[in-house]
Design a protein around this motif. Structure first.
Motif, mmCIF file in Angstrom:
data_model
loop_
_atom_site.group_PDB
_atom_site.id
_atom_site.type_symbol
_atom_site.label_atom_id
_atom_site.label_comp_id
_atom_site.label_asym_id
_atom_site.label_seq_id
_atom_site.Cartn_x
_atom_site.Cartn_y
_atom_site.Cartn_z
ATOM 1 N N ILE A 1 0.828 -1.201 0.000
ATOM 2 C CA ILE A 1 0.000 0.000 0.000
ATOM 3 C C ILE A 1 0.863 1.253 0.000
ATOM 4 N N GLY A 2 1.960 1.201 0.757
ATOM 5 C CA GLY A 2 2.828 2.378 0.839
ATOM 6 C C GLY A 2 3.875 2.207 1.919
ATOM 7 N N ARG A 3 4.684 3.248 2.077
ATOM 8 C CA ARG A 3 5.757 3.246 3.065
ATOM 9 C C ARG A 3 5.782 4.572 3.793
ATOM 10 N N THR A 4 6.163 4.517 5.067
ATOM 11 C CA THR A 4 6.349 5.749 5.810
ATOM 12 C C THR A 4 7.684 6.375 5.412
ATOM 13 N N GLU A 5 7.989 7.515 5.996
ATOM 14 C CA GLU A 5 9.312 8.086 5.818
ATOM 15 C C GLU A 5 10.330 7.256 6.588
ATOM 16 N N ASN A 6 11.587 7.455 6.292
ATOM 17 C CA ASN A 6 12.693 6.782 6.966
ATOM 18 C C ASN A 6 13.235 7.722 8.052
ATOM 19 N N ILE A 7 13.210 7.293 9.315
ATOM 20 C CA ILE A 7 13.669 8.128 10.417
ATOM 21 C C ILE A 7 15.053 7.664 10.855
ATOM 22 N N GLN A 8 15.977 8.586 10.909
ATOM 23 C CA GLN A 8 17.371 8.251 11.209
ATOM 24 C C GLN A 8 17.589 8.042 12.709
ATOM 25 N N ASN A 9 18.391 6.992 13.016
ATOM 26 C CA ASN A 9 18.894 6.766 14.383
ATOM 27 C C ASN A 9 17.805 6.863 15.449
ATOM 28 N N CYS A 10 16.832 5.963 15.367
ATOM 29 C CA CYS A 10 15.691 6.045 16.286
ATOM 30 C C CYS A 10 15.119 4.657 16.528
ATOM 31 N N LEU A 11 14.986 4.289 17.795
ATOM 32 C CA LEU A 11 14.410 2.991 18.151
ATOM 33 C C LEU A 11 12.965 3.132 18.632
ATOM 34 N N ALA A 12 12.464 4.372 18.657
ATOM 35 C CA ALA A 12 11.073 4.617 19.064
ATOM 36 C C ALA A 12 10.452 5.643 18.123
ATOM 37 N N PRO A 13 10.345 5.309 16.836
ATOM 38 C CA PRO A 13 9.880 6.307 15.854
ATOM 39 C C PRO A 13 8.376 6.566 15.929
ATOM 40 N N ASP B 1 15.966 20.757 18.329
ATOM 41 C CA ASP B 1 17.311 20.878 17.768
ATOM 42 C C ASP B 1 17.704 19.493 17.268
ATOM 43 N N TYR B 2 17.943 19.373 15.972
ATOM 44 C CA TYR B 2 18.247 18.072 15.361
ATOM 45 C C TYR B 2 19.625 17.578 15.778
ATOM 46 N N ASP B 3 19.688 16.294 16.158
ATOM 47 C CA ASP B 3 20.955 15.609 16.420
ATOM 48 C C ASP B 3 20.999 14.343 15.586
ATOM 49 N N SER B 4 22.142 14.089 14.958
ATOM 50 C CA SER B 4 22.256 12.960 14.036
ATOM 51 C C SER B 4 22.080 11.612 14.725
ATOM 52 N N ASP B 5 22.282 11.565 16.046
ATOM 53 C CA ASP B 5 22.113 10.291 16.750
ATOM 54 C C ASP B 5 20.670 10.047 17.170
ATOM 55 N N GLY B 6 19.775 10.938 16.767
ATOM 56 C CA GLY B 6 18.359 10.762 17.061
ATOM 57 C C GLY B 6 17.897 11.349 18.375
ATOM 58 N N SER B 7 18.821 11.822 19.203
ATOM 59 C CA SER B 7 18.458 12.383 20.513
ATOM 60 C C SER B 7 18.198 13.875 20.381
#
Length: 558
Positions: free
Chosen positions: A62-74, A234-240
């Motif tokens: 049906i479709g796909r969500t966006e891809n979220i970087q470095n996240c275990l609880a998206p 504030d965006y952090d590349s590690d997802g935090s």
């Protein structure tokens, strides 16, 4: 050409002959996960969720969500829209993957778990939470997925929004902040769900985000007074991501920006509790709001838009000797070949949207009579001034007649066919009404010889009212076709110029050969979105439906 409004658009439910099941409603499905498996060594997983629906025993994406970087609880912002039929068991599968590449296939991505359920379960138990399972049936660690469903209002109203901010808090030790906004609405279960996420802007305390459009149904379920929560991070590349602050608003307040700029204090509750003289962590501005209408594919159809359907068939020698049974162009009166099946499956659907049912049918890659010179753009009926065939059956008859008279040759050059249709689409583009759109169906058995010219042709055509469907026939290497599809990245011409929009859909015939209806559905799935996307890009609204002319009353003597 006048649109035949008596032809109902194809639809209904597969596998229910004689029953015109009506969609009870449409539901918007949202997904979030917790405690996903961590598949990345140096960072966290980069999750994406794909939704599949069981159609006649086969799982259809049906479709796909966006891809979220470095996240275990998206919490995924991109949603799925599904037709809900109360009287049916609609089986769904939610599969979560760790995406580490740009290929469209999920086979080379790490699998994080899945659940299977019915749409009825999700609707009746929203929010529906289950543990994620591996394909073996074992639990995927402590991973779980929560699926929520909400009925979608029929609103076509959208808001076009421009946000900026000033004097945001500095969050980075060696820099400023990399701010982005997240918009949330509250559903009946009391939870907040992400409805939109802006891009992040590097190293600034005074960002201006890109303009974005959001449907009122998605934003606030059509309720202009429903409270909305906007978070600034504030965006952090590690997802935090660090929270800068937040504010609450409503769609009604957003609409005030149609007349004048609206502003909110961005409040960080933790800082506010600690500092007596705390004022804010910055100011968020909505500099403009424009109310626009989001027109559907059927709006254009009901307005009289014609879908002009053209077929281009590969007659190169790699198809095999048509005299030999088992080759791709062999004509067997007892069983249609793959070319015939594909033409029939797609044509049966598309012809309902063309009032005169006259379709150009072209070939390429053959030596044609009377001179037997190689041609990469010839009419199947050998009449270049009138290449039209009457209906799908007419295309099939012209194809069968053609295969008996040409010599299969080569090479596989498809750019001429694309440019042929592009000439007509370019002429139609001069009109300022949504009256015509062109669909080119190319049937080919493999490697494209003129790949550079074809890429340039697709880039040129991407600005025109046309779409290209490529059906891969046989079992050859279809790498080039997938490249043209653009699902693994933006297609570019030889000069580096990107496509204006995605207009190519590639489908391997044999994947759906056993089910003609499913084949047609897969082949034509992207056409409605491509049609609406083109006219939206050109800022062209649907034409107004023409009311039927009053018929004179005829009196007959009794």
């Amino acid at each position: 050409m006048s649109h035949n409004q008596q032809s109902a658009p194809p639809g209904g439910v597969q596998g229910r002959p004689g029953v015109a099941a009506q969609c009870v409603t449409k539901v918007e499905i949202r997904v979030k996960c917790l405690n996903l498996l961590d598949k990345d060594i140096m960072s966290k997983s980069d999750p994406m969720c794909a939704l599949y629906q069981d159609v006649q025993g086969q799982w259809h994406e049906i479709g796909r969500t966006e891809n979220i970087q470095n996240c275990l609880a998206p919490q995924f912002a991109k949603t799925f829209t599904v037709d809900y039929y109360f009287e049916e068991v609609q089986k769904l599968r939610f599969s979560v993957y760790d995406i580490d590449n740009t290929t469209p296939s999920l086979g080379d991505d790490d699998f994080l778990g899945q659940i299977e359920c019915t749409l009825g379960q999700v609707v009746a138990n929203t929010p529906f939470t289950k543990p994620l399972l591996l394909k073996s049936g074992q639990k995927a660690g402590k991973g779980q997925i929560t699926v929520s469903a909400e009925e979608i209002s029929s609103s076509k109203e959208c808001l076009l929004l421009d946000f900026r901010a000033t004097d945001l808090d500095k969050k980075d030790f060696l820099g400023k902040s990399d701010p982005f906004l997240e918009f949330h609405k509250q559903l009946a279960d009391g939870n907040w769900y992400t409805v939109h996420r802006t891009e992040y802007i590097k190293n600034t305390l005074h960002p201006t985000w890109k303009r974005f459009q959001i449907n009122m149904a998605t934003l606030c379920s059509g309720d202009v007074d429903k409270q909305l929560k906007v978070l600034c991070h504030d965006y952090d590349s590690d997802g935090s991501h660090d929270e800068i602050g937040q504010f609450f608003t409503t769609a009604r307040q957003l609409k005030e920006a149609v007349i004048k700029q609206v502003e909110w204090n961005c409040i960080n509750e933790k800082k506010k509790a600690k500092k007596r003289n705390y004022k804010n962590s910055g100011v968020i501005y909505l500099t403009s709001c424009k109310v626009v209408m989001e027109h559907s594919f059927l709006d254009f159809v009901f307005g009289g838009m014609q879908l002009n359907f053209t077929v281009g068939i590969d007659f190169t020698a790699s198809n095999g000797n048509p005299q030999q049974p088992g080759t791709l162009h062999h004509i067997d009166p007892r069983r249609p070949n793959e070319y015939e099946q594909a033409i029939w499956s797609v044509g049966q659907v598309v012809q309902d949207y063309d009032s005169d049912k006259l379709f150009p049918a072209l070939g390429f890659g053959a030596r044609i009579p009377p001179t037997m010179q190689v041609s990469h753009e010839f009419a199947l009926n050998f009449n270049p001034n009138n290449p039209f065939c009457t209906g799908v059956q007419g295309i099939l008859e012209a194809y069968k007649n053609c295969i008996r008279q040409v010599q299969l040759y080569g090479p596989t050059n498809i750019a001429p066919i694309i440019l042929h249709m592009a000439r007509f689409a370019a002429a139609a583009q001069q009109q300022t009404t949504a009256s015509q759109y062109f669909v080119l169906l190319i049937l080919s058995d493999g490697v494209v010889t003129d790949m550079n010219q074809t890429r340039d042709a697709v880039v040129y055509a991407s600005s025109l009212p046309m779409s290209i469907i490529i059906v891969g026939v046989g079992a050859a290497d279809f790498t080039d076709m997938n490249t043209l599809d653009g699902d693994d990245g933006v297609l570019r011409g030889t000069s580096g110029q990107p496509v204006v929009r995605d207009i190519v859909q590639f489908v391997p015939f044999r994947k759906f050969a056993a089910n003609g209806a499913l084949l047609a559905k897969e082949i034509l799935a992207e056409i409605p979105q491509q049609v609406t996307g083109y006219f939206k890009m050109r800022n062209i609204a649907p034409m107004k439906p023409v009311p039927p002319q009053d018929q004179p009353m005829t009196l007959t003597p009794s």
